[in-house]
Design an enzyme around this catalytic site. Structure first.
Site, PDB file in Angstrom:
ATOM      1  N   CYS A  89       0.829  -1.204   0.000  1.00  0.00           N
ATOM      2  CA  CYS A  89       0.000   0.000   0.000  1.00  0.00           C
ATOM      3  C   CYS A  89       0.870   1.263   0.000  1.00  0.00           C
ATOM      4  CB  CYS A  89      -0.913   0.014   1.224  1.00  0.00           C
ATOM      5  SG  CYS A  89      -1.875   1.537   1.391  1.00  0.00           S
ATOM      6  N   CYS A 142       0.331   3.513   3.437  1.00  0.00           N
ATOM      7  CA  CYS A 142       0.780   3.071   4.755  1.00  0.00           C
ATOM      8  C   CYS A 142       2.167   3.662   5.034  1.00  0.00           C
ATOM      9  CB  CYS A 142       0.850   1.546   4.803  1.00  0.00           C
ATOM     10  SG  CYS A 142      -0.756   0.728   4.869  1.00  0.00           S
ATOM     11  N   HIS A 152      -6.871   1.841   1.473  1.00  0.00           N
ATOM     12  CA  HIS A 152      -6.467   2.642   2.632  1.00  0.00           C
ATOM     13  C   HIS A 152      -7.370   3.872   2.762  1.00  0.00           C
ATOM     14  CE1 HIS A 152      -2.962   3.757   5.355  1.00  0.00           C
ATOM     15  NE2 HIS A 152      -3.760   4.813   5.420  1.00  0.00           N
ATOM     16  N   HIS A 187      -8.659   7.252   2.659  1.00  0.00           N
ATOM     17  CA  HIS A 187      -8.037   8.465   2.133  1.00  0.00           C
ATOM     18  C   HIS A 187      -9.050   9.268   1.332  1.00  0.00           C
ATOM     19  CE1 HIS A 187      -7.984   6.037  -1.530  1.00  0.00           C
ATOM     20  NE2 HIS A 187      -7.697   7.125  -2.224  1.00  0.00           N
TER      21      HIS A 187
END
Length: 383
Positions: free
Chosen positions: A74, A77, A187, A189
């Site tokens: 990712c 991260c 993720h 965002h």
């Protein structure tokens, strides 16, 4: 008070850390990836559609952007081990950086004046990514109130900074949640687009707001009147605070649609007071958790933060507000924008706003358990 630390990535893109008030992170890690220096010359193209009056960004370079990588690769991260991500620090709260695959920019400037058929130019502007948390799983609705407040400060900071760039005419923070919406990174965002033109929907809303504002000699704003009427009726109201109201609009376009509007006439995030930002963090989490707890699986949505255009003629009438929409029309059904909506812009809603508001009022505002919301990555199970 949110702490702000600015640095740069290996290719020269800006990276900004926003730390929660009590947090102290040095942010000394450097991006060690062997990236080629980014050049403003690699900006895409803007083309004018004479049939509609729309500008269209041609961004073929985005075909190579990262697409649904596994968790250990990712890019949002914190950097760890072999995963040299876009965020080199091993610890962060909120991070904002220039998109490596931008639809607009990185060069900034003015869109061509008086466009006609065949007119084109560089796709000036700027696109930024906002990582809400270092945790790979979860969603905005799962954040703490303190972290949500930090994100709001980040949105306000970036709104002010991007509004000051040459040629920028509209700053648009937004979040896409769920693969059904088109998310390419799991993720949690969001993004911020700084346009060199006023986008079509914003132009329509700005024109309506300006006409109303002028008809009332500058003493009354359109959204202010709408909030007052929704408050008086109450049948579509979901939640009310001292500074904000959340409601399903009278003519909701989508099966799930919630507007979160300030009581005071403010143009954007940057103009909100500290008290307004505090309440916004609480009320936005309230709205998202109602949406997430409506069904057994997380609901895909688009969170669109509408801010007043920067054009001096349009800005006085524009009021900042959130438009949160989802195509989910039942636990196991999605509404697809087909012929009437996609081709003609003529929306047909399969639910009544009053029924939707009643459902949302009755839903829990408790934080969803991590196992339920995170494990499905925002996907809806459709038989």
């Amino acid at each position: 008070m949110t702490t702000v630390t600015t640095t740069v990535l290996a290719d020269g893109r800006e990276l900004i850390y926003f730390d929660d008030g009590a947090a102290v992170h040095p942010h000394t890690a450097r991006d060690t990836r062997p990236l080629e220096p980014r050049s403003p010359e690699n900006t895409g193209e803007l083309r004018f559609d004479a049939l509609t009056g729309d500008w269209v960004a041609i961004a073929a370079h985005r075909q190579t952007r990262t697409y649904l990588p596994p968790a250990d690769q990712c890019p949002l991260c914190p950097t760890a081990g072999a995963n040299l991500s876009e965020i080199p620090d091993s610890t962060y709260d909120v991070a904002v950086f220039e998109n490596r695959f931008p639809s607009l920019g990185p060069a900034v400037g003015d869109a061509p004046d008086n466009p006609v058929w065949g007119t084109g130019g560089r796709a000036y502007g700027r696109c930024e990514v906002v990582a809400f948390t270092p945790e790979h799983s979860g969603s905005f609705g799962g954040l703490s109130t303190e972290r949500a407040r930090t994100v709001i400060d980040a949105w306000a900071h970036r709104t002010a900074a991007l509004s000051a760039l040459p040629g920028v005419r509209q700053v648009f923070p937004f979040e896409n949640r769920g693969q059904e919406i088109g998310v390419t990174l799991h993720h949690p965002h969001g993004q911020i687009y700084a346009y060199s033109y006023v986008p079509p929907r914003s132009a329509v809303m700005a024109a309506a707001a300006l006409a109303y504002y002028e008809a009332h000699d500058g003493r009354e704003a359109l959204l202010g009147s709408i909030v007052a009427k929704e408050s008086g009726s109450g049948e579509r109201m979901i939640a009310q605070g001292t500074h904000f109201s959340a409601y399903v609009p009278f003519a909701a376009h989508m099966p799930l649609e919630i507007h979160l509007t300030p009581h005071r006439h403010v143009p954007d995030f940057a103009a909100l007071s500290e008290a307004e930002r505090d309440e916004l963090a609480v009320m936005y989490l309230d709205v998202l958790r109602r949406l997430d707890n409506l069904y057994d699986t997380p609901t895909p949505y688009i969170a669109a933060w509408h801010q007043a255009p920067l054009d001096p003629a349009l800005r006085p009438a524009g009021r900042f507000h959130l438009e949160l929409t989802s195509p989910r029309r039942a636990a196991d059904k999605l509404k697809f924008l087909a012929g009437s909506e996609a081709a003609m812009g003529a929306f047909i809603n399969d639910t009544t706003p009053e029924h939707t508001a009643a459902l949302l009022r009755g839903v829990s505002t408790a934080k969803r358990s991590a196992g339920t919301a995170a494990g499905t990555e925002g996907k809806v199970s459709i038989p």
